[in-house]
Scaffold this active site. Structure first.
Site, PDB file in Angstrom:
ATOM      1  N   LYS A 163       0.819  -1.220   0.000  1.00 37.59           N
ATOM      2  CA  LYS A 163       0.000   0.000   0.000  1.00 37.59           C
ATOM      3  C   LYS A 163       0.850   1.267   0.000  1.00 37.59           C
ATOM      4  O   LYS A 163       0.559   2.204  -0.735  1.00 37.59           O
ATOM      5  CB  LYS A 163      -0.945   0.018   1.219  1.00 37.59           C
ATOM      6  CG  LYS A 163      -2.072  -0.970   1.159  1.00 37.59           C
ATOM      7  CD  LYS A 163      -3.124  -0.704   2.218  1.00 37.59           C
ATOM      8  CE  LYS A 163      -2.557  -0.755   3.630  1.00 37.59           C
ATOM      9  NZ  LYS A 163      -1.961  -2.069   3.956  1.00 37.59           N
ATOM     10  N   ARG A 184     -10.199   2.406   8.880  1.00 38.12           N
ATOM     11  CA  ARG A 184      -9.791   1.036   9.178  1.00 38.12           C
ATOM     12  C   ARG A 184     -10.971   0.140   9.504  1.00 38.12           C
ATOM     13  O   ARG A 184     -10.829  -1.079   9.576  1.00 38.12           O
ATOM     14  CB  ARG A 184      -8.804   1.013  10.353  1.00 38.12           C
ATOM     15  CG  ARG A 184      -7.434   1.553  10.025  1.00 38.12           C
ATOM     16  CD  ARG A 184      -6.467   1.311  11.169  1.00 38.12           C
ATOM     17  NE  ARG A 184      -5.147   1.837  10.873  1.00 38.12           N
ATOM     18  CZ  ARG A 184      -4.208   1.196  10.189  1.00 38.12           C
ATOM     19  NH1 ARG A 184      -4.474   0.003   9.687  1.00 38.12           N
ATOM     20  NH2 ARG A 184      -3.031   1.749   9.970  1.00 38.12           N
ATOM     21  N   ARG A 218      11.890 -11.069   5.074  1.00 33.47           N
ATOM     22  CA  ARG A 218      12.689  -9.851   5.252  1.00 33.47           C
ATOM     23  C   ARG A 218      13.723 -10.019   6.360  1.00 33.47           C
ATOM     24  O   ARG A 218      13.448 -10.627   7.397  1.00 33.47           O
ATOM     25  CB  ARG A 218      11.789  -8.651   5.571  1.00 33.47           C
ATOM     26  CG  ARG A 218      10.819  -8.343   4.450  1.00 33.47           C
ATOM     27  CD  ARG A 218      10.211  -6.965   4.557  1.00 33.47           C
ATOM     28  NE  ARG A 218       9.516  -6.700   5.801  1.00 33.47           N
ATOM     29  CZ  ARG A 218       8.681  -5.677   5.981  1.00 33.47           C
ATOM     30  NH1 ARG A 218       8.468  -4.835   4.985  1.00 33.47           N
ATOM     31  NH2 ARG A 218       8.077  -5.498   7.125  1.00 33.47           N
ATOM     32  N   ARG A 220      13.124  -9.233  12.320  1.00 28.28           N
ATOM     33  CA  ARG A 220      12.342  -8.510  13.319  1.00 28.28           C
ATOM     34  C   ARG A 220      11.196  -9.386  13.804  1.00 28.28           C
ATOM     35  O   ARG A 220      10.657 -10.206  13.059  1.00 28.28           O
ATOM     36  CB  ARG A 220      11.778  -7.215  12.721  1.00 28.28           C
ATOM     37  CG  ARG A 220      12.801  -6.157  12.474  1.00 28.28           C
ATOM     38  CD  ARG A 220      12.266  -4.933  11.757  1.00 28.28           C
ATOM     39  NE  ARG A 220      10.819  -4.820  11.728  1.00 28.28           N
ATOM     40  CZ  ARG A 220      10.161  -3.804  11.186  1.00 28.28           C
ATOM     41  NH1 ARG A 220      10.828  -2.820  10.602  1.00 28.28           N
ATOM     42  NH2 ARG A 220       8.846  -3.755  11.188  1.00 28.28           N
ATOM     43  N   ARG A 266      -1.250 -10.855  12.327  1.00 27.34           N
ATOM     44  CA  ARG A 266      -1.611  -9.541  11.782  1.00 27.34           C
ATOM     45  C   ARG A 266      -2.661  -9.685  10.675  1.00 27.34           C
ATOM     46  O   ARG A 266      -3.571  -8.862  10.549  1.00 27.34           O
ATOM     47  CB  ARG A 266      -0.368  -8.839  11.232  1.00 27.34           C
ATOM     48  CG  ARG A 266       0.592  -8.347  12.310  1.00 27.34           C
ATOM     49  CD  ARG A 266       1.918  -7.906  11.722  1.00 27.34           C
ATOM     50  NE  ARG A 266       1.769  -6.753  10.835  1.00 27.34           N
ATOM     51  CZ  ARG A 266       2.724  -6.350   9.994  1.00 27.34           C
ATOM     52  NH1 ARG A 266       3.867  -7.018   9.911  1.00 27.34           N
ATOM     53  NH2 ARG A 266       2.538  -5.292   9.243  1.00 27.34           N
TER      54      ARG A 266
END
Length: 216
Positions: A13, A88, A127, A159, A170
């Site tokens: 996004k 949201r 990542r 992370r 999430r």
């Protein structure tokens, strides 16, 4: 063009918002940018938001909405905008609808970046972040098979919020909060979905092709 961009974490996004807003010559407005501007500018809303953020609490909807209202009333947003990260949920969408109606405006389009959960996990869980310079590498896209940063030779680490179990959580939260929002805008007749897989340039082209029929 008054546009809202929605999609799951990892859909791209932020990147697409930048390109689309630039192509349409409208400001990209994200809640993150609004928060940072208010906090760094020391506005009353910024000070209020900071009291919640410093405690680790979510900033209440009414504070976020007040910040969005202030930002949308600025001169550069009068001929259009791209909203990223707001609304949201359905209550926020209804407030945005009323806010715009009070100004004699309405949304032209809600663009949904569509990507399946496994692709999101592939993007985010792959990542690795450099502990020294902060650069992000990807085990697949950058073919990073070692744990050293090619830029500064710092150590790479994953992370916590990029770990697969966290990413999947999430996504669950996103589905709970945002699936009703998708349905809301589909019922309003303003929702268009765009396949967000593939090279960034191809996704941008698909997005612009989807937007074009809605341009005045």
């Amino acid at each position: 063009m008054r546009l809202v961009l929605v999609g799951p974490p990892g859909a791209g996004k932020g990147t697409q918002a930048q390109y689309i807003a630039s192509n349409l010559s409208i400001p990209k407005i994200s809640t993150g940018d609004i928060f940072r501007a208010n906090v760094s500018g020391g506005t009353e809303l910024g000070k209020l938001a900071k009291t919640y953020m410093d405690r680790g609490d979510l900033v209440p909807d009414q504070v976020t909405i007040a910040m969005v209202r202030d930002r949308l009333s600025e001169d550069d947003a009068q001929d259009g905008f791209l909203l990223d990260g707001f609304p949201r949920n359905v209550p926020q969408a209804e407030i945005l609808k009323k806010m715009l109606a009070d100004w004699g405006q309405g949304l032209d389009l809600v663009l949904e970046l569509v990507v399946d959960d496994d692709e999101v996990v592939r993007r985010l869980a792959g990542r690795r972040t450099c502990s020294q310079c902060g650069r992000i590498w990807h085990v697949e896209f950058d073919d990073k098979q070692d744990d050293r940063c090619d830029a500064c030779d710092g150590t790479l680490f994953q992370r916590d919020d990029d770990k697969e179990e966290t990413v999947r959580h999430r996504l669950e939260v996103y589905q709970e909060q945002t699936a009703p929002l998708i349905s809301y805008y589909a019922d309003e007749g303003t929702l268009v979905g765009v396949d967000a897989t593939g090279p960034v340039e191809e996704v941008t082209q698909r997005a612009m092709d989807a937007i074009r029929p809605f341009l005045g």
